[in-house]
Design a protein around this motif. Structure first.
Motif, PDB file in Angstrom:
ATOM      1  N   THR A  12      31.392  15.339  61.683  1.00 12.56           N
ATOM      2  CA  THR A  12      30.153  15.682  60.979  1.00 12.56           C
ATOM      3  C   THR A  12      30.425  16.667  59.861  1.00 12.56           C
ATOM      4  O   THR A  12      29.949  16.508  58.739  1.00 12.56           O
ATOM      5  N   LEU A  13      31.196  17.704  60.183  1.00 14.04           N
ATOM      6  CA  LEU A  13      31.561  18.692  59.171  1.00 14.04           C
ATOM      7  C   LEU A  13      32.349  18.035  58.044  1.00 14.04           C
ATOM      8  O   LEU A  13      32.102  18.297  56.874  1.00 14.04           O
ATOM      9  N   ASP A  14      33.286  17.184  58.409  1.00 13.86           N
ATOM     10  CA  ASP A  14      34.105  16.517  57.402  1.00 13.86           C
ATOM     11  C   ASP A  14      33.252  15.688  56.456  1.00 13.86           C
ATOM     12  O   ASP A  14      33.440  15.710  55.238  1.00 13.86           O
ATOM     13  N   ALA A  15      32.296  14.958  57.005  1.00 16.23           N
ATOM     14  CA  ALA A  15      31.411  14.120  56.178  1.00 16.23           C
ATOM     15  C   ALA A  15      30.585  15.000  55.246  1.00 16.23           C
ATOM     16  O   ALA A  15      30.412  14.691  54.057  1.00 16.23           O
ATOM     17  N   ASP A  16      30.092  16.105  55.774  1.00 15.07           N
ATOM     18  CA  ASP A  16      29.310  17.049  54.979  1.00 15.07           C
ATOM     19  C   ASP A  16      30.131  17.628  53.838  1.00 15.07           C
ATOM     20  O   ASP A  16      29.657  17.769  52.721  1.00 15.07           O
ATOM     21  N   HIS A  17      31.373  17.992  54.149  1.00 15.53           N
ATOM     22  CA  HIS A  17      32.235  18.583  53.130  1.00 15.53           C
ATOM     23  C   HIS A  17      32.625  17.568  52.064  1.00 15.53           C
ATOM     24  O   HIS A  17      32.710  17.890  50.886  1.00 15.53           O
ATOM     25  N   ALA A  18      32.855  16.324  52.510  1.00 19.51           N
ATOM     26  CA  ALA A  18      33.190  15.271  51.552  1.00 19.51           C
ATOM     27  C   ALA A  18      32.012  15.058  50.595  1.00 19.51           C
ATOM     28  O   ALA A  18      32.198  14.873  49.391  1.00 19.51           O
ATOM     29  N   ARG A 107      35.045  24.048  43.028  1.00 19.59           N
ATOM     30  CA  ARG A 107      36.235  23.233  43.302  1.00 19.59           C
ATOM     31  C   ARG A 107      37.347  24.083  43.886  1.00 19.59           C
ATOM     32  O   ARG A 107      38.122  23.626  44.716  1.00 19.59           O
ATOM     33  N   ARG A 108      37.430  25.313  43.400  1.00 19.04           N
ATOM     34  CA  ARG A 108      38.458  26.223  43.890  1.00 19.04           C
ATOM     35  C   ARG A 108      38.049  26.763  45.266  1.00 19.04           C
ATOM     36  O   ARG A 108      38.865  26.919  46.164  1.00 19.04           O
ATOM     37  N   TRP A 109      36.753  27.045  45.395  1.00 14.92           N
ATOM     38  CA  TRP A 109      36.246  27.701  46.590  1.00 14.92           C
ATOM     39  C   TRP A 109      36.211  26.802  47.829  1.00 14.92           C
ATOM     40  O   TRP A 109      36.600  27.216  48.909  1.00 14.92           O
ATOM     41  N   LEU A 110      35.758  25.565  47.645  1.00 15.42           N
ATOM     42  CA  LEU A 110      35.518  24.706  48.806  1.00 15.42           C
ATOM     43  C   LEU A 110      36.734  24.525  49.723  1.00 15.42           C
ATOM     44  O   LEU A 110      36.627  24.764  50.929  1.00 15.42           O
TER      45      LEU A 110
END
Length: 145
Positions: A12-18, A107-110
């Protein structure tokens, strides 16, 4: 270059981050009227995603939790400030410059944020799903006598 969101163990986290990464890329590429729409989409997803994480963070007894909460708040505040300026003058050079800077910063932060902070949330989610901490077996020394 695409924004990278490192994968964690939590789908779930991965999908959100993507999705966050994708929205950052869309903002970076946006022109004209699309800028505000992209900013709104990014802000909406970020607010929703952070709110969910924040709920879990408040339950965590992790020293990083308050730091993590502060980072979410700071990012949303930056988005808000940029949005205000863009809304006031969508075609100004300042708006374009700010949006480009915001996208670059995000982009740097994420990836850093995901690796340093969200890994803890993912770990906690896994733990609560599996019930308790990972099992560690240690050999006990034989009792004396």
């Amino acid at each position: 270059a695409m924004t990278e969101a490192p994968a964690l163990v939590d789908p779930t986290l991965d999908a959100d981050h993507a999705k966050l990464a994708d929205l950052v890329d869309r903002l970076a590429a946006a022109k004209g009227a699309d800028v505000l729409a992209s900013l709104d989409a990014l802000q909406a997803h970020a607010s929703e995603h952070f709110a969910l994480e924040d709920q879990e963070l408040r339950q965590m007894r992790d020293g990083n939790a308050s730091c993590h909460l502060d980072e979410h708040a700071a990012v949303l505040k930056s988005m808000d400030e940029v949005r205000g300026i863009v809304a006031a003058g969508p075609d100004s050079t300042e708006s374009a410059h700010l949006v480009a800077r915001l996208a670059a910063e995000l982009r740097r932060w994420l990836p850093e944020h995901v690796t340093a902070m969200d890994a803890g949330v993912a770990h906690t989610r896994t733990r609560s799903r599996l019930g308790g901490a990972p099992v560690v077996l240690t050999r006990r020394s034989s009792p004396p006598g």
